[in-house]
Write a protein that holds these residues in place. Structure first.
Motif, PDB file in Angstrom:
ATOM      1  N   LEU A 240      32.096  -3.998 -32.635  1.00  0.00           N
ATOM      2  CA  LEU A 240      32.853  -3.618 -33.828  1.00  0.00           C
ATOM      3  C   LEU A 240      32.086  -2.613 -34.680  1.00  0.00           C
ATOM      4  CD1 LEU A 240      35.491  -4.125 -35.320  1.00  0.00           C
ATOM      5  CD2 LEU A 240      34.403  -6.051 -36.474  1.00  0.00           C
ATOM      6  N   TYR A 241      30.743  -2.749 -34.713  1.00  0.00           N
ATOM      7  CA  TYR A 241      29.970  -1.823 -35.541  1.00  0.00           C
ATOM      8  C   TYR A 241      30.094  -0.381 -35.048  1.00  0.00           C
ATOM      9  CZ  TYR A 241      26.353  -2.164 -31.884  1.00  0.00           C
ATOM     10  OH  TYR A 241      25.664  -2.145 -30.685  1.00  0.00           O
ATOM     11  N   SER A 242      30.312  -0.184 -33.729  1.00  0.00           N
ATOM     12  CA  SER A 242      30.470   1.168 -33.194  1.00  0.00           C
ATOM     13  C   SER A 242      31.894   1.688 -33.376  1.00  0.00           C
ATOM     14  CB  SER A 242      30.121   1.192 -31.696  1.00  0.00           C
ATOM     15  OG  SER A 242      28.771   0.944 -31.464  1.00  0.00           O
ATOM     16  N   ALA A 243      32.869   0.803 -33.142  1.00  0.00           N
ATOM     17  CA  ALA A 243      34.263   1.244 -33.152  1.00  0.00           C
ATOM     18  C   ALA A 243      34.859   1.348 -34.542  1.00  0.00           C
ATOM     19  CB  ALA A 243      35.099   0.274 -32.314  1.00  0.00           C
ATOM     20  N   ALA A 244      34.299   0.669 -35.541  1.00  0.00           N
ATOM     21  CA  ALA A 244      34.913   0.586 -36.865  1.00  0.00           C
ATOM     22  C   ALA A 244      35.286   1.942 -37.462  1.00  0.00           C
ATOM     23  CB  ALA A 244      34.000  -0.188 -37.813  1.00  0.00           C
ATOM     24  N   PRO A 245      34.384   2.942 -37.499  1.00  0.00           N
ATOM     25  CA  PRO A 245      34.769   4.222 -38.110  1.00  0.00           C
ATOM     26  C   PRO A 245      35.932   4.897 -37.386  1.00  0.00           C
ATOM     27  CG  PRO A 245      32.387   4.073 -37.832  1.00  0.00           C
ATOM     28  CD  PRO A 245      32.974   2.941 -37.056  1.00  0.00           C
ATOM     29  N   LEU A 246      36.003   4.760 -36.076  1.00  0.00           N
ATOM     30  CA  LEU A 246      37.067   5.396 -35.291  1.00  0.00           C
ATOM     31  C   LEU A 246      38.384   4.657 -35.452  1.00  0.00           C
ATOM     32  CD1 LEU A 246      34.844   5.970 -32.152  1.00  0.00           C
ATOM     33  CD2 LEU A 246      35.636   7.728 -33.739  1.00  0.00           C
ATOM     34  N   LEU A 247      38.322   3.356 -35.657  1.00  0.00           N
ATOM     35  CA  LEU A 247      39.537   2.596 -35.942  1.00  0.00           C
ATOM     36  C   LEU A 247      40.083   2.951 -37.321  1.00  0.00           C
ATOM     37  CD1 LEU A 247      38.305  -0.801 -34.513  1.00  0.00           C
ATOM     38  CD2 LEU A 247      40.258   0.471 -33.623  1.00  0.00           C
ATOM     39  N   ARG A 248      39.193   3.118 -38.289  1.00  0.00           N
ATOM     40  CA  ARG A 248      39.639   3.486 -39.638  1.00  0.00           C
ATOM     41  C   ARG A 248      40.232   4.893 -39.673  1.00  0.00           C
ATOM     42  NH1 ARG A 248      35.147   0.129 -41.619  1.00  0.00           N
ATOM     43  NH2 ARG A 248      33.701   1.860 -41.325  1.00  0.00           N
ATOM     44  N   SER A 249      39.695   5.788 -38.867  1.00  0.00           N
ATOM     45  CA  SER A 249      40.188   7.174 -38.862  1.00  0.00           C
ATOM     46  C   SER A 249      41.446   7.347 -38.022  1.00  0.00           C
ATOM     47  CB  SER A 249      39.101   8.109 -38.328  1.00  0.00           C
ATOM     48  OG  SER A 249      38.893   7.896 -36.931  1.00  0.00           O
ATOM     49  N   GLY A 250      41.792   6.332 -37.220  1.00  0.00           N
ATOM     50  CA  GLY A 250      42.971   6.426 -36.372  1.00  0.00           C
ATOM     51  C   GLY A 250      42.705   7.015 -35.002  1.00  0.00           C
ATOM     52  N   GLN A 251      41.459   7.355 -34.708  1.00  0.00           N
ATOM     53  CA  GLN A 251      41.138   7.885 -33.378  1.00  0.00           C
ATOM     54  C   GLN A 251      41.229   6.813 -32.307  1.00  0.00           C
ATOM     55  OE1 GLN A 251      37.442   9.918 -35.186  1.00  0.00           O
ATOM     56  NE2 GLN A 251      37.823  11.080 -33.313  1.00  0.00           N
ATOM     57  N   LEU A 252      41.074   5.556 -32.727  1.00  0.00           N
ATOM     58  CA  LEU A 252      41.270   4.415 -31.844  1.00  0.00           C
ATOM     59  C   LEU A 252      42.198   3.416 -32.522  1.00  0.00           C
ATOM     60  CD1 LEU A 252      37.655   3.714 -30.503  1.00  0.00           C
ATOM     61  CD2 LEU A 252      39.548   4.746 -29.242  1.00  0.00           C
ATOM     62  N   VAL A 253      42.853   2.600 -31.709  1.00  0.00           N
ATOM     63  CA  VAL A 253      43.759   1.562 -32.209  1.00  0.00           C
ATOM     64  C   VAL A 253      43.293   0.222 -31.656  1.00  0.00           C
ATOM     65  CG1 VAL A 253      46.135   0.696 -32.191  1.00  0.00           C
ATOM     66  CG2 VAL A 253      45.700   3.167 -32.317  1.00  0.00           C
ATOM     67  N   ALA A 254      43.169  -0.793 -32.533  1.00  0.00           N
ATOM     68  CA  ALA A 254      42.806  -2.143 -32.098  1.00  0.00           C
ATOM     69  C   ALA A 254      43.997  -2.778 -31.400  1.00  0.00           C
ATOM     70  CB  ALA A 254      42.371  -2.980 -33.286  1.00  0.00           C
ATOM     71  N   LEU A 255      43.749  -3.428 -30.265  1.00  0.00           N
ATOM     72  CA  LEU A 255      44.798  -4.021 -29.453  1.00  0.00           C
ATOM     73  C   LEU A 255      44.711  -5.549 -29.481  1.00  0.00           C
ATOM     74  CD1 LEU A 255      44.413  -1.699 -26.317  1.00  0.00           C
ATOM     75  CD2 LEU A 255      45.856  -1.325 -28.344  1.00  0.00           C
TER      76      LEU A 255
END
Length: 308
Positions: A240-255
């Motif tokens: 989560l510490y790596s993915a968090a900024p990309l999830l907030r920016s919309g570059q990734l989506v949590a499934l």
């Protein structure tokens, strides 16, 4: 290897008649005791102990080595420790091993803050995902994310690492959104060589599920898989510490909201508690405080519950 410590180990083995008992008395891993004994025999260029399945006994060379080791320890005990060690002030170099993703996201900033607090210290970072032999690689401290600890090493828990299942909007548009955890088996999953390559462990409301996964891309560094996920290569399970900024920016989506990948422990791994240098002790304390002060380490793997 340190000759004083090797002498202590050899005396402890001789006096207790067992490497396991020596390890317990010295608060040291059995693997370390074995390595110190091997180094003693290398220095002596001959066998120092007769070994059997039930007992250990000294060889003639071992009897001579034992007497010399006791003399060495008596002399060492009379030597004054440096003033900064008596005061508990850290100095010197600490060699730390850590995975790239954790080093970039967390450890680089934490080490920088530590060095500012203790200006007479230095840190040598060794980056890599594969576990290293601390003694052979001359590593003082390894920061590892795992639930599978080597019982021969000493581990201090630092934090719990949550993960998230995620993918890029482009991948979802092309291949659809997995609605159930079992749907992951039908998707292209980006797998990590050192953990969960063929099975992803998920939890929900006390229920556990092992989902078989496969895909056309795997790697031995999670940050590479994160970049591939952003590029639309497939579904990834990421810290989560790596993915968090990309999830907030919309570059990734949590499934798969509601399903939580199995949490892993973040541990500080070292070889011995005996005569722990001030720099190692204070670094462990500093990292434990740093993780405790950072929000989000226990967070669930959904965008709605990411650390702020």
């Amino acid at each position: 290897m340190d000759r004083i410590t090797a002498a202590e180990v050899f005396v402890a083995i001789a006096e207790r008649g067992s490497m396991t008992a020596a390890a317990e008395a010295l608060d040291m891993s059995r693997a370390m005791v074995t390595r110190y004994l091997a180094q003693m025999e290398t220095w002596a260029e001959q066998r120092l102990l007769h070994r059997s399945t039930r007992s250990l006994s000294l060889t003639p060379a071992g009897e001579q080595a034992l007497a010399r080791c006791r003399q060495m320890l008596e002399i060492a005990a009379q030597m004054a420790r440096p003033e900064h060690e008596r005061a508990g002030m850290p100095r010197g170099m600490l060699r730390i091993s850590c995975a790239q993703s954790l080093a970039e996201s967390v450890l680089a900033a934490a080490v920088t803050a530590y060095l500012k607090r203790y200006p007479e210290t230095a840190v040598d970072l060794h980056i890599g995902s594969q576990a290293v032999n601390l003694v052979e690689a001359r590593i003082d401290l390894a920061i590892r994310i795992t639930n599978d600890l080597d019982p021969n090493l000493i581990a201090r828990p630092l934090a719990s690492c949550a993960s998230v299942i995620c993918a890029a909007p482009a991948y979802i548009a092309a291949h659809g959104m997995p609605r159930q955890a079992q749907d992951l088996a039908m998707h292209n999953c980006l797998t990590y060589s050192y953990f969960g390559k063929s099975l992803w462990q998920l939890e929900r409301a006390g229920q556990t599920l092992a989902v078989p996964v496969q895909g056309n891309l795997s790697a031995n560094e999670s940050s590479v898989l994160l970049a591939a996920a952003v590029a639309g290569a497939g579904i990834a399970m990421q810290p989560l510490y790596s993915a968090a900024p990309l999830l907030r920016s919309g570059q990734l989506v949590a499934l798969l909201p509601g399903w939580q990948p199995q949490a892993l422990g973040i541990h500080g791994i070292y070889a011995s508690r005996r005569q722990m240098p001030a720099i190692l002790r204070t670094m462990l304390d500093f990292l434990a405080e740093r993780f405790a002060a950072e929000p989000g380490w226990q967070g669930a793997g959904t965008a709605a519950r990411l650390p702020g």
